[in-house]
Scaffold this motif. Structure first.
Motif, PDB file in Angstrom:
ATOM      1  N   GLU A  59     -11.423 -37.581  11.669  1.00 33.40           N
ATOM      2  CA  GLU A  59     -10.672 -37.078  10.516  1.00 33.40           C
ATOM      3  C   GLU A  59      -9.262 -36.667  10.934  1.00 33.40           C
ATOM      4  OE1 GLU A  59     -10.096 -36.572   6.567  1.00 33.40           O
ATOM      5  OE2 GLU A  59     -11.884 -37.398   7.543  1.00 33.40           O
ATOM      6  N   ARG A  60      -9.148 -36.030  12.102  1.00 32.60           N
ATOM      7  CA  ARG A  60      -7.820 -35.655  12.594  1.00 32.60           C
ATOM      8  C   ARG A  60      -6.999 -36.896  12.933  1.00 32.60           C
ATOM      9  NH1 ARG A  60      -5.283 -34.643  17.283  1.00 32.60           N
ATOM     10  NH2 ARG A  60      -7.110 -35.130  18.554  1.00 32.60           N
ATOM     11  N   TRP A  61      -7.638 -37.889  13.541  1.00 34.95           N
ATOM     12  CA  TRP A  61      -6.944 -39.136  13.839  1.00 34.95           C
ATOM     13  C   TRP A  61      -6.447 -39.803  12.561  1.00 34.95           C
ATOM     14  CZ3 TRP A  61     -11.264 -41.294  17.552  1.00 34.95           C
ATOM     15  CH2 TRP A  61     -11.145 -40.676  18.799  1.00 34.95           C
ATOM     16  N   ARG A  62      -7.267 -39.787  11.530  1.00 30.50           N
ATOM     17  CA  ARG A  62      -6.857 -40.402  10.259  1.00 30.50           C
ATOM     18  C   ARG A  62      -5.617 -39.705   9.694  1.00 30.50           C
ATOM     19  NH1 ARG A  62     -12.774 -40.994   8.477  1.00 30.50           N
ATOM     20  NH2 ARG A  62     -13.237 -43.185   8.955  1.00 30.50           N
ATOM     21  N   GLY A  63      -5.553 -38.384   9.879  1.00 26.02           N
ATOM     22  CA  GLY A  63      -4.372 -37.657   9.418  1.00 26.02           C
ATOM     23  C   GLY A  63      -3.115 -38.103  10.140  1.00 26.02           C
ATOM     24  N   ILE A  64      -3.216 -38.350  11.446  1.00 26.46           N
ATOM     25  CA  ILE A  64      -2.081 -38.820  12.229  1.00 26.46           C
ATOM     26  C   ILE A  64      -1.650 -40.205  11.762  1.00 26.46           C
ATOM     27  CG2 ILE A  64      -1.348 -39.525  14.550  1.00 26.46           C
ATOM     28  CD1 ILE A  64      -3.279 -37.348  15.619  1.00 26.46           C
ATOM     29  N   VAL A  65      -2.638 -41.083  11.561  1.00 25.11           N
ATOM     30  CA  VAL A  65      -2.344 -42.442  11.094  1.00 25.11           C
ATOM     31  C   VAL A  65      -1.699 -42.411   9.715  1.00 25.11           C
ATOM     32  CG1 VAL A  65      -3.440 -44.583  10.302  1.00 25.11           C
ATOM     33  CG2 VAL A  65      -4.104 -43.577  12.501  1.00 25.11           C
ATOM     34  N   LEU A  66      -2.228 -41.578   8.824  1.00 26.73           N
ATOM     35  CA  LEU A  66      -1.685 -41.490   7.469  1.00 26.73           C
ATOM     36  C   LEU A  66      -0.248 -41.001   7.481  1.00 26.73           C
ATOM     37  CD1 LEU A  66      -2.353 -41.733   4.431  1.00 26.73           C
ATOM     38  CD2 LEU A  66      -2.991 -39.329   4.488  1.00 26.73           C
ATOM     39  N   SER A  67       0.040 -39.984   8.288  1.00 25.47           N
ATOM     40  CA  SER A  67       1.398 -39.455   8.367  1.00 25.47           C
ATOM     41  C   SER A  67       2.366 -40.514   8.880  1.00 25.47           C
ATOM     42  CB  SER A  67       1.421 -38.225   9.281  1.00 25.47           C
ATOM     43  OG  SER A  67       2.728 -37.713   9.413  1.00 25.47           O
ATOM     44  N   ALA A  68       1.962 -41.263   9.908  1.00 24.69           N
ATOM     45  CA  ALA A  68       2.828 -42.304  10.459  1.00 24.69           C
ATOM     46  C   ALA A  68       3.011 -43.453   9.470  1.00 24.69           C
ATOM     47  CB  ALA A  68       2.244 -42.826  11.770  1.00 24.69           C
ATOM     48  N   ALA A  69       1.948 -43.799   8.747  1.00 23.91           N
ATOM     49  CA  ALA A  69       2.039 -44.873   7.762  1.00 23.91           C
ATOM     50  C   ALA A  69       2.943 -44.475   6.597  1.00 23.91           C
ATOM     51  CB  ALA A  69       0.645 -45.233   7.251  1.00 23.91           C
ATOM     52  N   ARG A  70       2.859 -43.200   6.215  1.00 20.23           N
ATOM     53  CA  ARG A  70       3.721 -42.699   5.137  1.00 20.23           C
ATOM     54  C   ARG A  70       5.189 -42.828   5.531  1.00 20.23           C
ATOM     55  NH1 ARG A  70       3.057 -37.137   5.412  1.00 20.23           N
ATOM     56  NH2 ARG A  70       1.106 -37.202   4.232  1.00 20.23           N
ATOM     57  N   GLN A  71       5.505 -42.376   6.735  1.00 22.96           N
ATOM     58  CA  GLN A  71       6.887 -42.395   7.206  1.00 22.96           C
ATOM     59  C   GLN A  71       7.421 -43.819   7.342  1.00 22.96           C
ATOM     60  OE1 GLN A  71       7.949 -43.366  10.571  1.00 22.96           O
ATOM     61  NE2 GLN A  71      10.069 -43.078   9.901  1.00 22.96           N
ATOM     62  N   SER A  72       6.549 -44.741   7.794  1.00 23.51           N
ATOM     63  CA  SER A  72       6.995 -46.119   8.022  1.00 23.51           C
ATOM     64  C   SER A  72       6.780 -47.019   6.808  1.00 23.51           C
ATOM     65  CB  SER A  72       6.292 -46.711   9.249  1.00 23.51           C
ATOM     66  OG  SER A  72       4.887 -46.573   9.161  1.00 23.51           O
ATOM     67  N   ARG A  73       6.321 -46.433   5.705  1.00 27.34           N
ATOM     68  CA  ARG A  73       6.200 -47.125   4.420  1.00 27.34           C
ATOM     69  C   ARG A  73       5.292 -48.353   4.520  1.00 27.34           C
ATOM     70  NH1 ARG A  73       9.822 -45.397   0.577  1.00 27.34           N
ATOM     71  NH2 ARG A  73       9.689 -47.401  -0.504  1.00 27.34           N
ATOM     72  N   ARG A  74       4.079 -48.131   4.979  1.00 23.84           N
ATOM     73  CA  ARG A  74       3.112 -49.216   5.106  1.00 23.84           C
ATOM     74  C   ARG A  74       2.223 -49.287   3.867  1.00 23.84           C
ATOM     75  NH1 ARG A  74       0.168 -50.133  10.705  1.00 23.84           N
ATOM     76  NH2 ARG A  74      -0.714 -51.695   9.286  1.00 23.84           N
ATOM     77  N   PHE A  75       2.124 -50.477   3.274  1.00 23.39           N
ATOM     78  CA  PHE A  75       1.291 -50.669   2.095  1.00 23.39           C
ATOM     79  C   PHE A  75      -0.174 -50.935   2.453  1.00 23.39           C
ATOM     80  CE2 PHE A  75       5.576 -52.124   0.793  1.00 23.39           C
ATOM     81  CZ  PHE A  75       5.819 -51.164  -0.178  1.00 23.39           C
ATOM     82  N   HIS A  76      -0.411 -51.236   3.730  1.00 26.44           N
ATOM     83  CA  HIS A  76      -1.776 -51.474   4.207  1.00 26.44           C
ATOM     84  C   HIS A  76      -2.051 -50.526   5.363  1.00 26.44           C
ATOM     85  CE1 HIS A  76      -2.517 -55.193   1.888  1.00 26.44           C
ATOM     86  NE2 HIS A  76      -1.209 -55.340   1.990  1.00 26.44           N
TER      87      HIS A  76
END
Length: 248
Positions: free
Chosen positions: A129-146
């Motif tokens: 769950e913590r890892w998913r939070g890190i991935v989500l934050s990075a994806a948000r910043q880099s504007r990933r649609f997938h």
């Protein structure tokens, strides 16, 4: 503005409505000070994207109208990195963040012969769950649609049985070169060891399973750097491609 993520149950496409809550709400409302009338780019992390026109901001959620919906196809080139869990959690966290920014498709935490830190079964869900939070934050910043897929930890032999890949590569410091490499439009799997790398027996097992040993250069990289480099290597090769759909 960063791209924000909504879960399927938060989208009401029939009535062109959406709700944002949880960590995404906190970032919008408390950090960015979002106001009614603001337009927020949103995605479901599976290719759907639209603009959310904010209408109401409550204590725990933001609601608004959806406009300009569209579907973004996934990149034709897909990269999976199976990386050994590391002794220092922050180093694995760094890999998660940077690999996500660079466009990794799937991340597989791996347990090898030399893995120092093996997750306790009772704590693994909290760790993921913590890892998913890190991935989500990075994806948000880099504007990933997938959003990248984040797997549960696999043993090395389980990672060898991952299928559906066009190229299967294992990084090993004893190798002297990198074979001809044309990643465009392919599904690629990299195996990257942890502290101390892979054992000779593991490399032999990987070769028997169809993997090609490769070098990441003369200097020995830290495990997290090697994992990041694997994704960056593919991204750099794709920058020369004329078809942007094949890029990460």
């Amino acid at each position: 503005m960063d791209l924000f993520y909504v879960l399927p149950h938060q989208l009401d496409l029939e009535h062109a409505r959406a709700v944002i809550d949880g960590e995404e709400f906190h970032h919008l409302a408390r950090v960015l000070r979002c106001q009614p009338g603001d337009v927020v780019p949103v995605t479901d992390g599976s290719g759907f994207t639209a603009e959310l026109v904010v209408e109401a901001i409550g204590k725990h959620s933001i609601e608004g109208a959806i406009r300009n919906p569209r579907t973004v196809p996934p990149p034709e080139t897909q990269v999976t990195v199976a990386l050994s869990l590391l002794k220092l959690p922050q180093r694995f966290d760094l890999f998660l963040e940077k690999a996500t920014e660079l466009g990794v498709t799937r991340i597989v935490p791996m347990i090898t012969k030399r893995t120092v830190s093996t997750p306790d079964s009772g704590k693994i869900e909290r760790k993921i769950e913590r890892w998913r939070g890190i991935v989500l934050s990075a994806a948000r910043q880099s504007r990933r649609f997938h959003l990248p897929e984040l797997s549960h930890p696999l043993a090395f032999r389980e990672a060898l049985r991952l299928d559906g890949y066009d190229l299967c590569l294992i990084a090993h410091e004893s190798e002297k070169g990198f074979p001809a490499f044309e990643p465009a439009g392919k599904k690629i799997l990299f195996l990257v060891g942890g502290e101390g790398g892979f054992t000779d027996a593991e490399v032999a097992d990987a070769v028997e399973a169809g993997f090609t040993p490769v070098s990441f250069g003369e200097s020995v990289l830290r495990a997290e750097t090697a994992g990041i480099f694997a994704v960056a290597l593919v991204r750099a090769r794709l920058l020369a491609e004329a078809d942007p759909s094949k890029r990460l």
